[in-house]
Design a protein around this motif. Structure first.
Motif, mmCIF file in Angstrom:
data_model
loop_
_atom_site.group_PDB
_atom_site.id
_atom_site.type_symbol
_atom_site.label_atom_id
_atom_site.label_comp_id
_atom_site.label_asym_id
_atom_site.label_seq_id
_atom_site.Cartn_x
_atom_site.Cartn_y
_atom_site.Cartn_z
ATOM 1 N N THR A 7 -32.063 -15.324 -9.887
ATOM 2 C CA THR A 7 -31.353 -14.442 -8.952
ATOM 3 C C THR A 7 -32.185 -13.245 -8.545
ATOM 4 O O THR A 7 -31.898 -12.605 -7.523
ATOM 5 C CB THR A 7 -30.042 -13.955 -9.589
ATOM 6 N N THR A 8 -33.214 -12.912 -9.330
ATOM 7 C CA THR A 8 -34.059 -11.764 -8.994
ATOM 8 C C THR A 8 -35.187 -12.143 -8.032
ATOM 9 O O THR A 8 -35.902 -11.264 -7.551
ATOM 10 C CB THR A 8 -34.668 -11.155 -10.264
ATOM 11 N N THR B 108 -30.226 -0.907 -10.070
ATOM 12 C CA THR B 108 -29.207 -1.950 -10.248
ATOM 13 C C THR B 108 -28.352 -1.708 -11.485
ATOM 14 O O THR B 108 -27.339 -2.398 -11.664
ATOM 15 C CB THR B 108 -29.864 -3.329 -10.368
ATOM 16 N N GLN C 80 -27.165 -4.697 -13.639
ATOM 17 C CA GLN C 80 -26.091 -5.610 -13.252
ATOM 18 C C GLN C 80 -26.633 -6.745 -12.377
ATOM 19 O O GLN C 80 -27.659 -6.620 -11.709
ATOM 20 C CB GLN C 80 -25.008 -4.858 -12.478
ATOM 21 N N THR C 81 -25.923 -7.861 -12.396
ATOM 22 C CA THR C 81 -26.259 -8.980 -11.519
ATOM 23 C C THR C 81 -25.983 -8.585 -10.075
ATOM 24 O O THR C 81 -24.972 -7.948 -9.775
ATOM 25 C CB THR C 81 -25.433 -10.219 -11.888
ATOM 26 N N GLN D 70 -26.459 -9.641 -5.669
ATOM 27 C CA GLN D 70 -26.585 -10.670 -4.641
ATOM 28 C C GLN D 70 -27.373 -10.091 -3.463
ATOM 29 O O GLN D 70 -27.275 -8.899 -3.175
ATOM 30 C CB GLN D 70 -25.209 -11.148 -4.161
#
Length: 273
Positions: free
Chosen positions: A98-99, A160, A163-164, A166
């Motif tokens: 996701t990164t 961030t 945190q996850t 999008q």
């Protein structure tokens, strides 16, 4: 004959520099966002060779008239003028991280334009990259694989808080209910960018970089979970490396032939006279 030495030697040196450039391209073929270098080879100025002489006029005093005839141009070798990065778009590869984010060119308003992510090191120096191989450091800031901060559209590092997040196709990072646009830097002439390592670029003193979001006619998209591969064509690069090796070998043989001729002129002909 001495000109032949210099011409052959310049050819050998040129092919050695080409080989170094191509070898570096091959070594970084798997580096995300890497842009291959291309060596620009130019010839030294040619010399015009003339035949000088004189002719006698049929007079009682044998009057002599000088003359000259053009024999033709004489080449004096070649050299590598500069190495320029090729900013052609690389293919996308899926990583599932996701990164990781990949920047894809849509429409660029300038033929030589380039669009890049913007990062900043601890000294405050700004650099540009096509590599979206990002991560989150221990303090919660989004960084690249060198620990340099990824900048937002306002020029500040992206926080961030661990945190996850999008990333939308428009390049907007969404975390904790906040939308943070990534800073997209655009230059109308990619030759204003100088390489600073494998996947980073810095701006020349006279170059100009602007915020890509405000450039008319510029379209792009960002894909999360993907990385842009290098644009190195490994097969073509290997062919060019073999070509450079053969040309180096050919110049080496020419240099050896000149050396043998000089040996005969000095040690044999010169001794007999």
């Amino acid at each position: 004959m001495l000109r032949g030495y210099y011409t052959a030697a310049s050819g050998m040196k040129t092919q050695q520099r080409r080989q170094d450039t191509l070898s570096n391209n091959i070594a970084n073929a798997q580096t995300p966002g890497f842009k291959q270098d291309q060596a620009t080879v130019r010839a030294f100025p040619e010399h015009l060779v003339q035949r000088m002489g004189e002719s006698k006029l049929p007079t009682t005093r044998q009057f002599k008239v000088p003359f000259s005839n053009n024999v033709g141009p004489l080449t004096t070798g070649v050299y590598v003028q500069e190495t320029l990065p090729d900013h052609t778009q690389g293919s996308l590869m899926e990583t599932g991280m996701t990164t990781d984010v990949a920047l894809t060119n849509g429409t660029l308003p300038d033929e030589n334009g380039a669009l890049l992510f913007t990062v900043q090191n601890n000294d405050g120096d700004v650099r540009y990259t096509r590599s979206g191989n990002f991560t989150v450091d221990g303090e919660g800031f989004l960084t690249n694989n060198r620990g340099q901060y990824v900048l937002a559209d306002n020029g500040e590092p992206i926080f961030t808080d661990g945190q996850t997040f999008q990333v939308s196709p428009e390049g907007v990072l969404e975390v904790g209910g906040e939308a943070i646009p990534l800073q997209m830097s655009y230059t109308a002439n990619h030759q204003d960018l100088i390489k600073d390592g494998e996947d980073l670029f810095m701006l020349e003193d006279e170059g100009e970089v602007v915020n890509g979001r405000g450039v008319a006619g510029l379209n792009f998209s960002v894909t999360q979970g993907y990385l842009e591969s290098s644009n190195v064509d490994e097969g073509q690069t290997m062919v060019e490396m073999m070509q450079a090796y053969r040309l180096f070998e050919t110049n080496q043989q020419v240099l050896r032939a000149y050396d043998q001729s000089m040996d005969i002129a000095v040690n044999q002909i010169g001794r007999l006279t």
